[in-house]
Design a protein around this motif. Structure first.
Motif, PDB file in Angstrom:
ATOM      1  N   THR A 176       0.844  -1.195   0.000  1.00  9.18           N
ATOM      2  CA  THR A 176       0.000   0.000   0.000  1.00  9.18           C
ATOM      3  C   THR A 176       0.878   1.242   0.000  1.00  9.18           C
ATOM      4  O   THR A 176       1.879   1.306   0.727  1.00  9.18           O
ATOM      5  N   ASN A 177       0.524   2.219  -0.819  1.00 12.65           N
ATOM      6  CA  ASN A 177       1.220   3.511  -0.802  1.00 12.65           C
ATOM      7  C   ASN A 177       2.717   3.347  -1.036  1.00 12.65           C
ATOM      8  O   ASN A 177       3.515   4.138  -0.552  1.00 12.65           O
ATOM      9  N   LEU A 178       3.076   2.297  -1.787  1.00 17.36           N
ATOM     10  CA  LEU A 178       4.473   1.971  -2.069  1.00 17.36           C
ATOM     11  C   LEU A 178       5.281   1.724  -0.792  1.00 17.36           C
ATOM     12  O   LEU A 178       6.503   1.698  -0.813  1.00 17.36           O
ATOM     13  N   ASN A 179       4.568   1.546   0.344  1.00 16.46           N
ATOM     14  CA  ASN A 179       5.188   1.254   1.635  1.00 16.46           C
ATOM     15  C   ASN A 179       6.155   2.358   2.083  1.00 16.46           C
ATOM     16  O   ASN A 179       7.156   2.101   2.753  1.00 16.46           O
ATOM     17  N   VAL A 180       5.823   3.586   1.725  1.00 14.74           N
ATOM     18  CA  VAL A 180       6.753   4.696   1.958  1.00 14.74           C
ATOM     19  C   VAL A 180       6.129   5.737   2.886  1.00 14.74           C
ATOM     20  O   VAL A 180       4.944   6.061   2.789  1.00 14.74           O
ATOM     21  N   SER A 254      11.246   3.874   3.974  1.00 14.28           N
ATOM     22  CA  SER A 254      10.397   2.716   4.237  1.00 14.28           C
ATOM     23  C   SER A 254      10.938   2.006   5.466  1.00 14.28           C
ATOM     24  O   SER A 254      12.068   1.516   5.451  1.00 14.28           O
ATOM     25  N   ILE A 255      10.142   1.957   6.537  1.00 13.95           N
ATOM     26  CA  ILE A 255      10.645   1.419   7.797  1.00 13.95           C
ATOM     27  C   ILE A 255       9.856   0.218   8.306  1.00 13.95           C
ATOM     28  O   ILE A 255      10.315  -0.491   9.203  1.00 13.95           O
ATOM     29  N   LEU A 256       8.645  -0.004   7.784  1.00 17.00           N
ATOM     30  CA  LEU A 256       7.803  -1.106   8.236  1.00 17.00           C
ATOM     31  C   LEU A 256       7.655  -2.139   7.141  1.00 17.00           C
ATOM     32  O   LEU A 256       7.742  -1.803   5.949  1.00 17.00           O
ATOM     33  N   ASP A 257       7.412  -3.382   7.540  1.00 14.25           N
ATOM     34  CA  ASP A 257       7.083  -4.340   6.490  1.00 14.25           C
ATOM     35  C   ASP A 257       5.669  -4.041   5.990  1.00 14.25           C
ATOM     36  O   ASP A 257       4.919  -3.277   6.598  1.00 14.25           O
ATOM     37  N   GLN A 258       5.313  -4.648   4.852  1.00 12.27           N
ATOM     38  CA  GLN A 258       4.089  -4.254   4.173  1.00 12.27           C
ATOM     39  C   GLN A 258       2.835  -4.517   5.000  1.00 12.27           C
ATOM     40  O   GLN A 258       1.894  -3.707   4.991  1.00 12.27           O
ATOM     41  N   ALA A 259       2.801  -5.618   5.714  1.00 17.85           N
ATOM     42  CA  ALA A 259       1.615  -5.928   6.512  1.00 17.85           C
ATOM     43  C   ALA A 259       1.451  -4.928   7.655  1.00 17.85           C
ATOM     44  O   ALA A 259       0.338  -4.430   7.901  1.00 17.85           O
TER      45      ALA A 259
END
Length: 486
Positions: A176-180, A254-259
């Motif tokens: 989501t949101n390129l994970n950014v 990007s600091i979190l995994d996608q989930a």
């Protein structure tokens, strides 16, 4: 029947095996000035719809292509999925609605959408609120099983020392949101004000930027953004640096995994809409029986729009999502995972076009790889096939315009060539590349491909640009040298 490129290659190699023609002499001269060994340079330039002599060098040698590999993946997707293909992300429930309360779990089923934005998620959740749902008494279950990746995905080390760089985001069914995250800070008379876009539940900023009363506004790379996890499980981003009054800075990371990112974003948006969630956020599978009911759907833009975003700005995570989508849509029981399915699918597609893929190496279809390989000949043949494809206009329009937009916007402006070519670029440690189409002064369209694999690749863009410029000038009549004027 041999393609024009194949026939021209055989003729060109025989005719020019030892004596470079004027075009090649100019390109090689530029390479020599930059101490680039010609064995580390592969070239192909072939006229498609008018007169001209084809030119080649090291055209059958597999090279690491960098991001021009995206042309292969996006062209294959246009033909195999179709330009109107869309991704559909859906929300289901196994509960019942009583008044303004949903009693049961909410299942968020990801589709692998390459560009599912915060705005579209907000609209999706607003649809739930419009149904009269304000409270969810159950869990938010995140189902990212659209991609089959039992062995995971190989890590990529870009040697840049920043594992949070946005271009390193890995593909995921829940992307989501390129994970950014975009971190912004502004200095004014109140001090430093910092904020995140989007705001994520469970993520906080520790603002240690110092305000300065004077000075010019600095570039964002003078700031540090350090993520960490607190004892209570929150993610903290510590901001450090100095910012003069009246200045604003921003950075993407990007600091979190996608989930985790998607769960935090969904909860944050739901709370902004006045909703509550009493259960947990967890990963899981939606039951594939009649026990769940579809509540809402958000559909992506069509594939043509995605391909344009991918190629204009060389978006790695979007094309990796697309590559896996090709695998997921064409997987068989014999495929180890969707990466293998995509590899097989593209090779079968190429074989149907008479293009040999024996020396081709795929890893993720993006060029963000030390392993991927393709020859100038293979890339040139694909571009020739694309020129004759029913979706030629869609692919060509996705490639950056010379000296005008995308990754070519600052190149060849000196050559008065603005808009005279559509060229995809590639850039990786020890790799620089181009692939696409350009026109000469007689309006003949040419395929151009060039790849550099060399430890000095970072300084060899002038060699690649020289090839494009020389192709543009190829139609000019060369001066005739005689004994009287030598």
């Amino acid at each position: 029947m041999a393609t024009l490129l194949t026939a021209s290659l055989l003729i060109g190699q025989a005719a020019n095996a030892d004596t470079p023609n004027p075009m090649m002499k100019t390109v090689l001269s530029t390479a020599k000035k930059l101490s680039l060994d010609k064995d580390n340079l592969a070239l192909a330039a072939v006229p498609l719809n008018g007169p001209g002599e084809a030119h080649f060098m090291n055209a059958d040698q597999p090279f690491n292509p960098g991001s021009i590999m995206k042309v292969v993946t996006t062209y294959a997707a246009l033909e195999l999925l179709g330009p109107t293909y869309q991704w559909h992300t859906r929300i289901y429930t196994d509960g019942t609605i009583e008044g303004d309360t949903l009693k049961g779990n909410l299942y968020y089923v990801g589709s692998g959408d390459p560009k599912l934005t915060e705005e579209r998620l907000w609209l999706l959740l607003r649809e739930l609120r419009s149904m009269g749902i304000a409270h969810i008494q159950g869990d938010l279950v995140l189902d990212g099983s659209v991609f089959n990746l039992p062995n995971g995905i190989a890590d990529f080390d870009d040697d840049g020392g920043n594992p949070n760089a946005p271009f390193l985001v890995e593909p995921n069914g829940l992307l989501t949101n390129l994970n950014v995250l975009r971190i912004r800070s502004r200095a004014d008379e109140r001090g430093i004000h910092s904020w995140m876009e989007p705001a994520l539940a469970g993520v906080e900023l520790d603002n240690q930027i110092v305000v300065r009363k004077y000075g010019s506004c600095p570039r964002r790379f003078q700031f540090d953004y350090t993520p960490s996890v607190t004892e209570d499980g929150l993610t903290k981003i510590t901001l450090t640096g100095v910012l003069p009054e009246g200045c604003t800075t921003s950075s993407y990371l990007s600091i979190l995994d996608q989930a985790d990112y998607t769960g935090a974003l969904l909860v944050g948006l739901w709370q902004q809409l006045g909703g509550t969630l009493t259960g947990q956020i967890r990963e899981g599978l939606r039951p594939r029986d009649s026990s769940t009911e579809l509540l809402a759907t958000t559909s992506s833009n069509d594939l043509v729009t995605m391909v344009r975003d991918i190629n204009k700005w060389s978006n790695n995570v979007m094309v990796r999502q697309l590559y896996l989508t090709l695998g997921a849509r064409n997987r068989t029981p014999d495929d180890a995972d969707d990466l293998a399915a995509a590899d097989r699918t593209i090779r079968e597609w190429m074989a149907g076009k008479g293009i040999d893929s024996s020396n081709l190496v795929f890893e993720n279809g993006s060029g963000l790889s030390r392993k991927e390989r393709i020859s100038a000949r293979q890339m040139g043949e694909l571009l020739e096939q694309a020129w004759n494809s029913r979706f030629a206009a869609e692919l060509i329009a996705s490639l950056p315009l010379v000296a005008m937009d995308g990754t070519m916007r600052r190149r060849l402006g000196h050559a008065d060539m603005a808009g005279m070519g559509h060229i995809k670029t590639g850039s990786l440690k020890d790799v620089r590349s181009i692939a696409g189409y350009t026109k000469d002064e007689n309006n003949t369209t040419w395929v151009v491909v060039a790849m550099v694999n060399d430890m000095r690749a970072w300084k060899t863009e002038p060699v690649l640009d020289e090839l494009i410029e020389q192709v543009h000038l190829a139609a000019r009549v060369q001066p005739i040298h005689t004994a009287s004027n030598q």
